[in-house]
Motif scaffolding. Structure first.
Motif, PDB file in Angstrom:
ATOM      1  N   GLY A   1       0.797  -1.218   0.000  1.00 31.23           N
ATOM      2  CA  GLY A   1       0.000   0.000   0.000  1.00 31.23           C
ATOM      3  C   GLY A   1       0.833   1.272   0.000  1.00 31.23           C
ATOM      4  N   TYR A   2       0.245   2.324  -0.520  1.00 24.81           N
ATOM      5  CA  TYR A   2       0.936   3.602  -0.603  1.00 24.81           C
ATOM      6  C   TYR A   2       1.200   4.197   0.776  1.00 24.81           C
ATOM      7  N   LEU A   3       0.275   4.023   1.728  1.00 22.69           N
ATOM      8  CA  LEU A   3       0.506   4.560   3.065  1.00 22.69           C
ATOM      9  C   LEU A   3       1.726   3.884   3.698  1.00 22.69           C
ATOM     10  N   THR A   4       1.906   2.601   3.478  1.00 19.13           N
ATOM     11  CA  THR A   4       3.100   1.904   3.978  1.00 19.13           C
ATOM     12  C   THR A   4       4.350   2.534   3.392  1.00 19.13           C
ATOM     13  N   GLU A   5       4.328   2.790   2.091  1.00 19.52           N
ATOM     14  CA  GLU A   5       5.464   3.431   1.421  1.00 19.52           C
ATOM     15  C   GLU A   5       5.790   4.769   2.082  1.00 19.52           C
ATOM     16  N   VAL A   6       4.769   5.545   2.364  1.00 20.85           N
ATOM     17  CA  VAL A   6       4.982   6.856   2.990  1.00 20.85           C
ATOM     18  C   VAL A   6       5.512   6.705   4.418  1.00 20.85           C
ATOM     19  N   LEU A   7       4.917   5.791   5.201  1.00 19.88           N
ATOM     20  CA  LEU A   7       5.350   5.634   6.588  1.00 19.88           C
ATOM     21  C   LEU A   7       6.747   5.021   6.702  1.00 19.88           C
ATOM     22  N   LEU A   8       7.248   4.425   5.653  1.00 19.03           N
ATOM     23  CA  LEU A   8       8.638   3.975   5.648  1.00 19.03           C
ATOM     24  C   LEU A   8       9.590   5.141   5.400  1.00 19.03           C
ATOM     25  N   ARG A   9       9.067   6.255   4.859  1.00 15.42           N
ATOM     26  CA  ARG A   9       9.882   7.455   4.611  1.00 15.42           C
ATOM     27  C   ARG A   9       9.806   8.460   5.742  1.00 15.42           C
ATOM     28  N   GLN A  10       8.672   8.524   6.401  1.00 14.32           N
ATOM     29  CA  GLN A  10       8.502   9.487   7.489  1.00 14.32           C
ATOM     30  C   GLN A  10       7.706   8.838   8.607  1.00 14.32           C
ATOM     31  N   ASP A  11       7.975   9.259   9.827  1.00 13.57           N
ATOM     32  CA  ASP A  11       7.532   8.501  11.000  1.00 13.57           C
ATOM     33  C   ASP A  11       6.242   8.961  11.664  1.00 13.57           C
ATOM     34  N   ARG A  12       5.745  10.130  11.373  1.00 12.19           N
ATOM     35  CA  ARG A  12       4.617  10.648  12.151  1.00 12.19           C
ATOM     36  C   ARG A  12       3.291  10.480  11.417  1.00 12.19           C
ATOM     37  N   TRP A  13       2.273  10.071  12.188  1.00 18.85           N
ATOM     38  CA  TRP A  13       0.956   9.802  11.624  1.00 18.85           C
ATOM     39  C   TRP A  13      -0.111   9.965  12.702  1.00 18.85           C
ATOM     40  N   ALA A  14      -1.356   9.955  12.276  1.00 17.14           N
ATOM     41  CA  ALA A  14      -2.491  10.070  13.194  1.00 17.14           C
ATOM     42  C   ALA A  14      -3.452   8.913  12.947  1.00 17.14           C
ATOM     43  N   ALA A  15      -4.203   8.586  13.987  1.00 18.21           N
ATOM     44  CA  ALA A  15      -5.253   7.567  13.857  1.00 18.21           C
ATOM     45  C   ALA A  15      -6.514   8.124  14.489  1.00 18.21           C
ATOM     46  N   SER A  16      -7.579   8.164  13.717  1.00 17.51           N
ATOM     47  CA  SER A  16      -8.896   8.600  14.191  1.00 17.51           C
ATOM     48  C   SER A  16      -9.749   7.359  14.366  1.00 17.51           C
ATOM     49  N   LEU A  17     -10.154   7.071  15.600  1.00 20.11           N
ATOM     50  CA  LEU A  17     -10.968   5.900  15.915  1.00 20.11           C
ATOM     51  C   LEU A  17     -12.422   6.284  15.687  1.00 20.11           C
ATOM     52  N   LEU A  18     -13.032   5.682  14.693  1.00 21.42           N
ATOM     53  CA  LEU A  18     -14.330   6.139  14.207  1.00 21.42           C
ATOM     54  C   LEU A  18     -15.483   5.732  15.117  1.00 21.42           C
ATOM     55  N   SER A  19     -16.537   6.557  15.071  1.00 23.72           N
ATOM     56  CA  SER A  19     -17.761   6.276  15.817  1.00 23.72           C
ATOM     57  C   SER A  19     -18.763   5.569  14.898  1.00 23.72           C
ATOM     58  N   SER A  20     -19.799   5.030  15.507  1.00 25.02           N
ATOM     59  CA  SER A  20     -20.779   4.226  14.765  1.00 25.02           C
ATOM     60  C   SER A  20     -21.449   5.003  13.633  1.00 25.02           C
ATOM     61  N   GLY A  21     -21.482   6.302  13.703  1.00 29.31           N
ATOM     62  CA  GLY A  21     -22.093   7.105  12.643  1.00 29.31           C
ATOM     63  C   GLY A  21     -21.154   7.444  11.500  1.00 29.31           C
ATOM     64  N   GLN A  22     -19.948   6.883  11.511  1.00 32.90           N
ATOM     65  CA  GLN A  22     -18.948   7.259  10.501  1.00 32.90           C
ATOM     66  C   GLN A  22     -18.602   6.133   9.530  1.00 32.90           C
ATOM     67  N   ALA A  23     -19.528   5.229   9.288  1.00 30.74           N
ATOM     68  CA  ALA A  23     -19.276   4.134   8.346  1.00 30.74           C
ATOM     69  C   ALA A  23     -18.963   4.669   6.947  1.00 30.74           C
ATOM     70  N   ALA A  24     -19.592   5.764   6.546  1.00 24.79           N
ATOM     71  CA  ALA A  24     -19.329   6.330   5.214  1.00 24.79           C
ATOM     72  C   ALA A  24     -17.886   6.822   5.114  1.00 24.79           C
ATOM     73  N   VAL A  25     -17.372   7.401   6.190  1.00 19.59           N
ATOM     74  CA  VAL A  25     -15.973   7.850   6.209  1.00 19.59           C
ATOM     75  C   VAL A  25     -15.053   6.638   6.072  1.00 19.59           C
ATOM     76  N   ALA A  26     -15.347   5.582   6.824  1.00 21.45           N
ATOM     77  CA  ALA A  26     -14.543   4.358   6.737  1.00 21.45           C
ATOM     78  C   ALA A  26     -14.549   3.815   5.315  1.00 21.45           C
ATOM     79  N   SER A  27     -15.703   3.799   4.680  1.00 23.47           N
ATOM     80  CA  SER A  27     -15.807   3.280   3.311  1.00 23.47           C
ATOM     81  C   SER A  27     -15.013   4.130   2.330  1.00 23.47           C
ATOM     82  N   ARG A  28     -15.071   5.455   2.487  1.00 24.64           N
ATOM     83  CA  ARG A  28     -14.311   6.331   1.578  1.00 24.64           C
ATOM     84  C   ARG A  28     -12.818   6.049   1.673  1.00 24.64           C
ATOM     85  N   PHE A  29     -12.296   5.906   2.890  1.00 27.69           N
ATOM     86  CA  PHE A  29     -10.867   5.675   3.064  1.00 27.69           C
ATOM     87  C   PHE A  29     -10.462   4.245   2.723  1.00 27.69           C
ATOM     88  N   ALA A  30     -11.416   3.330   2.617  1.00 27.72           N
ATOM     89  CA  ALA A  30     -11.125   1.945   2.247  1.00 27.72           C
ATOM     90  C   ALA A  30     -11.123   1.750   0.733  1.00 27.72           C
TER      91      ALA A  30
END
Length: 166
Positions: free
Chosen positions: A59-88
């Motif tokens: 994956g492209y995100l893996t490629e990026v995280l091998l070049r730079q170390d900082r990232w964020a994780a947003s733990l989604l709520s039950s109303g955010q299935a559409a957001v999860a689908s967009r990023f998937a």
């Protein structure tokens, strides 16, 4: 179907029985923002605060995280299935397009996009990278907890579908 295909299918089906929290991992890559939906994010240690995320090695995100170390994780709520689908979604659309219309801000420590309205969000810095089959595991020190909202129900994925915990 070969026995290897049968085993792979059985393994995939077995792992689909586990409910897993859904998060979006994001990183700033120069002038662009990228991100992907994950269900393999977990706490590793309290002292020091460590998490891990497992990403497809190709994956492209893996490629990026091998070049730079900082990232964020947003733990989604039950109303955010559409957001999860967009990023998937396959491909590499800019995360800025994927969060259009969704409240978000830039992480203070990572400059990565942090999606608001979830159950929590963290910023992290990778401390160790472990190749693991067709995935890469990133162990990271937690730099900040951007927010926690225990009033919301988390979004989970089980048996191939997004669900609420209620």
């Amino acid at each position: 179907m070969s026995s290897a295909e049968n085993f792979t299918g059985s393994f995939t089906e077995a792992m689909a029985q586990l409910a897993a929290g859904v998060a979006v991992v994001t990183a700033r890559d120069g002038r662009d923002d990228i991100g992907t939906t994950v269900t393999a994010l977990m706490s590793v240690s309290l002292e020091p605060p460590l998490v891990l995320v497992s990403l497809a090695s190709a994956g492209y995100l893996t490629e990026v995280l091998l070049r730079q170390d900082r990232w964020a994780a947003s733990l989604l709520s039950s109303g955010q299935a559409a957001v999860a689908s967009r990023f998937a979604t396959a491909g590499r659309p800019s995360a800025r397009l994927l969060v259009a219309g969704t409240p978000h801000h830039r992480g203070e420590h990572t400059e990565a996009l942090v999606i608001e309205g979830g159950v929590a969000a963290i910023e992290a810095e990778t401390t160790r990278v472990v190749p693991a089959g067709d995935h890469t595991v990133f162990v990271a020190a937690v730099l900040d907890v951007a927010y926690v909202d225990p009033s919301l129900q988390p979004l989970v994925r089980v048996r191939g579908r997004y669900r609420s915990t209620t």
